[in-house]
Design an enzyme around this catalytic site. Structure first.
Site, short mmCIF file in Angstrom:
data_model
loop_
_atom_site.label_atom_id
_atom_site.label_comp_id
_atom_site.label_asym_id
_atom_site.label_seq_id
_atom_site.Cartn_x
_atom_site.Cartn_y
_atom_site.Cartn_z
N ILE A 20 0.85 -1.19 0.00
CA ILE A 20 0.00 0.00 0.00
C ILE A 20 0.89 1.25 0.00
O ILE A 20 1.83 1.33 0.81
CB ILE A 20 -0.98 -0.02 1.21
CG1 ILE A 20 -1.76 1.30 1.32
CG2 ILE A 20 -0.28 -0.32 2.52
CD1 ILE A 20 -2.87 1.27 2.40
N PRO A 21 0.63 2.21 -0.89
CA PRO A 21 1.45 3.44 -0.89
C PRO A 21 1.32 4.18 0.43
O PRO A 21 0.22 4.29 0.99
CB PRO A 21 0.85 4.27 -2.04
CG PRO A 21 0.08 3.31 -2.88
CD PRO A 21 -0.39 2.22 -1.96
N GLY A 24 -1.69 8.79 0.73
CA GLY A 24 -2.91 8.79 -0.07
C GLY A 24 -3.57 10.15 0.05
O GLY A 24 -3.26 10.92 0.96
N LEU A 25 -4.48 10.42 -0.87
CA LEU A 25 -5.22 11.69 -0.78
C LEU A 25 -6.50 11.46 0.01
O LEU A 25 -7.30 10.58 -0.33
CB LEU A 25 -5.57 12.19 -2.19
CG LEU A 25 -6.25 13.57 -2.21
CD1 LEU A 25 -5.24 14.68 -1.93
CD2 LEU A 25 -6.97 13.83 -3.52
N GLY A 26 -6.72 12.25 1.07
CA GLY A 26 -7.99 12.23 1.80
C GLY A 26 -9.07 12.88 0.96
O GLY A 26 -8.78 13.74 0.12
N LYS A 88 -15.33 3.01 2.91
CA LYS A 88 -15.72 2.66 4.30
C LYS A 88 -17.23 2.51 4.41
O LYS A 88 -17.96 3.28 3.78
CB LYS A 88 -15.26 3.76 5.28
CG LYS A 88 -13.83 4.23 5.08
CD LYS A 88 -13.39 5.26 6.08
CE LYS A 88 -12.03 5.84 5.69
NZ LYS A 88 -12.09 7.04 4.84
N HIS A 119 -16.11 2.23 9.34
CA HIS A 119 -15.70 3.62 9.56
C HIS A 119 -15.60 3.96 11.06
O HIS A 119 -14.65 4.60 11.50
CB HIS A 119 -16.70 4.56 8.87
CG HIS A 119 -16.14 5.88 8.49
ND1 HIS A 119 -16.53 6.56 7.35
CD2 HIS A 119 -15.23 6.67 9.09
CE1 HIS A 119 -15.87 7.70 7.29
NE2 HIS A 119 -15.08 7.80 8.32
N1 LIG Z 1 -11.47 7.20 9.39
C1 LIG Z 1 -11.95 8.32 9.89
O1 LIG Z 1 -12.80 8.33 10.81
C2 LIG Z 1 -11.44 9.63 9.37
C3 LIG Z 1 -11.67 10.80 10.12
C4 LIG Z 1 -11.17 12.01 9.62
C5 LIG Z 1 -10.47 12.04 8.41
N2 LIG Z 1 -10.30 10.88 7.69
C6 LIG Z 1 -9.57 10.90 6.38
O2 LIG Z 1 -8.35 11.59 6.56
C7 LIG Z 1 -8.24 12.63 5.59
C8 LIG Z 1 -7.36 13.74 6.11
O3 LIG Z 1 -7.83 14.28 7.32
P1 LIG Z 1 -8.45 15.74 7.44
O4 LIG Z 1 -9.06 16.12 6.15
O5 LIG Z 1 -9.30 15.73 8.66
O6 LIG Z 1 -7.22 16.67 7.83
P2 LIG Z 1 -5.74 17.02 7.34
O7 LIG Z 1 -5.35 16.24 6.16
O8 LIG Z 1 -4.91 16.97 8.56
O9 LIG Z 1 -5.89 18.55 6.97
C9 LIG Z 1 -6.46 18.98 5.76
C10 LIG Z 1 -6.30 20.48 5.67
O10 LIG Z 1 -4.92 20.80 5.63
C11 LIG Z 1 -4.67 21.75 4.62
N3 LIG Z 1 -3.41 21.39 3.94
C12 LIG Z 1 -3.13 20.24 3.27
N4 LIG Z 1 -1.88 20.28 2.77
C13 LIG Z 1 -1.36 21.47 3.12
C14 LIG Z 1 -0.12 22.10 2.88
N5 LIG Z 1 0.86 21.50 2.19
N6 LIG Z 1 0.07 23.36 3.36
C15 LIG Z 1 -0.90 23.96 4.08
N7 LIG Z 1 -2.10 23.43 4.34
C16 LIG Z 1 -2.33 22.18 3.87
C17 LIG Z 1 -5.81 21.65 3.64
O11 LIG Z 1 -6.03 22.93 3.12
P3 LIG Z 1 -7.01 23.30 1.88
O12 LIG Z 1 -8.39 23.21 2.42
O13 LIG Z 1 -6.62 24.70 1.57
O14 LIG Z 1 -6.76 22.34 0.79
C18 LIG Z 1 -6.94 21.13 4.47
O15 LIG Z 1 -7.76 22.18 4.95
C19 LIG Z 1 -9.69 13.00 5.33
O16 LIG Z 1 -9.86 13.77 4.16
C20 LIG Z 1 -10.33 11.64 5.27
O17 LIG Z 1 -10.09 11.02 4.01
C21 LIG Z 1 -10.75 9.69 8.16
#
Ligand SMILES: NC(=O)c1ccc[n+]([C@@H]2O[C@H](COP(=O)([O-])OP(=O)(O)OC[C@H]3O[C@@H](n4cnc5c(N)ncnc54)[C@H](OP(=O)(O)O)[C@@H]3O)[C@@H](O)[C@H]2O)c1
Length: 334
Positions: A20-21, A24-26, A88, A119
């Site tokens: 697995i890489p 990944g992109l969220g 999920k 999830h």
């Molecule tokens: N399994 C679960 O229960 C669960 C729960 C939460 C999340 N997830 C997964 O995890 C993924 C990531 O978590 P997350 O979306 O909560 O938070 P995160 O990835 O920690 O933060 C995303 C935020 O960070 C900013 N960002 C990203 N790269 C950046 C950079 N290089 N410089 C500055 N800012 C940056 C983005 O800005 P912009 O808005 O400007 O792009 C976005 O607002 C989710 O999208 C989802 O797929 C899973």
């Protein structure tokens, strides 16, 4: 924009030999971005070299993502086999896992998923964008017998070939102990919140010791998380002086330092962004030189045990507070 050589992105090998890489992109961003914007970002990401996409039915964008996956296949950018696609099952479908998985496959226009996760370990529904104090009257604590009924359906997806790997998400040590005791197919991963201010070292080590790989979500500290998940006590990883100092040395954004730390520590990381420059810097950062041993040590010392995704909306009526979801005293609450 020069695509990044995806062969430079490291892989983790799951207990069954699947690779697995590590990045990944969220795709959870529905509070800030519409489904079309997120799907376009998925296409941009794959075009620049991402090979792993973290989806979920509850994110409300799998149909749009399915359409762009068809585009990247038709345009010869990538083949299905070169991609890792996770989805999920949402909390209200714990009794209809197979149907839910088939719906995700139909929406994503795929005939198999690389990874399918439960999830949350609670079958508790909450309305989208609901208030943080909302408690659904039929919400329940973790009931292991019910979770295993869900898990048996997850196992059937592997047996029928619809899914290559199955895993858990938001599971604690006491819950995982029971799941490992009673499963036929062991979870390949646990997806859990991890960032420098919330490192979960014990849970992380428990998973690793049991051959369960760790996918760390909200790796940057989720600055765009829903308002319901924000409290005044929350800290900001990207503003931590240690992270900022490393970012200055490497001439990169503190967000990228968080991701480099994550991968170097040993977890798979799934940052979200729809901005081309941020997605690009995140992927590129993973393929470039490591943090020093001193920097890794310094980051390991800034854990503030600051959980951001507290899960308040999943609480049942008699629960005392969000801590009950996370078994902090080693016992399953409820
Ligand atoms: N399994 C679960 O229960 C669960 C729960 C939460 C999340 N997830 C997964 O995890 C993924 C990531 O978590 P997350 O979306 O909560 O938070 P995160 O990835 O920690 O933060 C995303 C935020 O960070 C900013 N960002 C990203 N790269 C950046 C950079 N290089 N410089 C500055 N800012 C940056 C983005 O800005 P912009 O808005 O400007 O792009 C976005 O607002 C989710 O999208 C989802 O797929 C899973």
């Amino acid at each position: 924009m020069q695509p990044i050589d995806s062969t430079k992105v490291p892989y983790k090998t799951l207990y069954n030999g699947t690779r697995i890489p590590v990045i990944g992109l969220g795709t959870f961003g529905s509070d800030n971005y519409d489904a079309e914007t997120i799907a376009r970002a998925v296409k941009t990401a794959i075009t620049m070299g991402y090979r792993h996409i973290d989806c979920a039915s509850v994110y409300g964008n799998e149909k749009k993502i399915g359409a762009v996956l068809q585009e990247v296949f038709a345009e010869g950018i990538v083949t299905r086999e070169e991609l890792w696609i996770t989805s999920k099952v949402w909390n209200d479908k714990h009794k209809e896992v197979v149907e839910s998985c088939k719906q995700s496959l139909a929406d994503l226009q795929l005939d198999y998923l690389d990874l399918y996760l439960v999830h949350w370990p609670f079958p508790n529904f909450h309305a989208p964008k609901c208030d943080v104090t909302a408690r659904q009257p039929n919400s329940v604590p973790y009931i292991h017998a019910d979770y295993m009924k869900t898990w048996v359906q997850m196992e059937s997806l592997v047996q029928s070939g619809l899914v290559k790997n199955i895993g858990t998400s938001n599971v604690t040590i006491p819950k995982m102990k029971l799941i490992l005791r009673d499963c036929n197919i062991k979870p390949a991963v646990n997806e859990m919140e991890i960032h420098p201010h919330f490192q979960q070292p014990e849970l992380y080590q428990f998973m690793k010791d049991n051959g369960v790989e760790v996918i760390g979500y909200s790796p940057i500290g989720s600055p765009g998380r829903p308002e319901r998940d924000k409290t005044p006590e929350d800290t900001v990883d990207m503003e931590d002086p240690i992270i900022v100092a490393i970012a200055e040395r490497l001439k990169m954004h503190p967000a990228v330092v968080c991701l480099k730390w994550a991968v170097q520590r040993g977890q798979i990381t799934i940052p979200f962004s729809v901005k081309t420059d941020k997605m690009y810097n995140n992927l590129k950062g993973i393929t470039e030189g490591p943090l020093t041993a001193e920097e890794m040590e310094a980051v390991s010392n800034i854990d503030k045990q600051c959980r951001l995704i507290k899960g308040q909306v999943f609480l049942w009526e008699s629960a005392k507070g969000w801590e009950d979801l996370w078994d902090l005293d080693g016992l399953i609450a409820g």
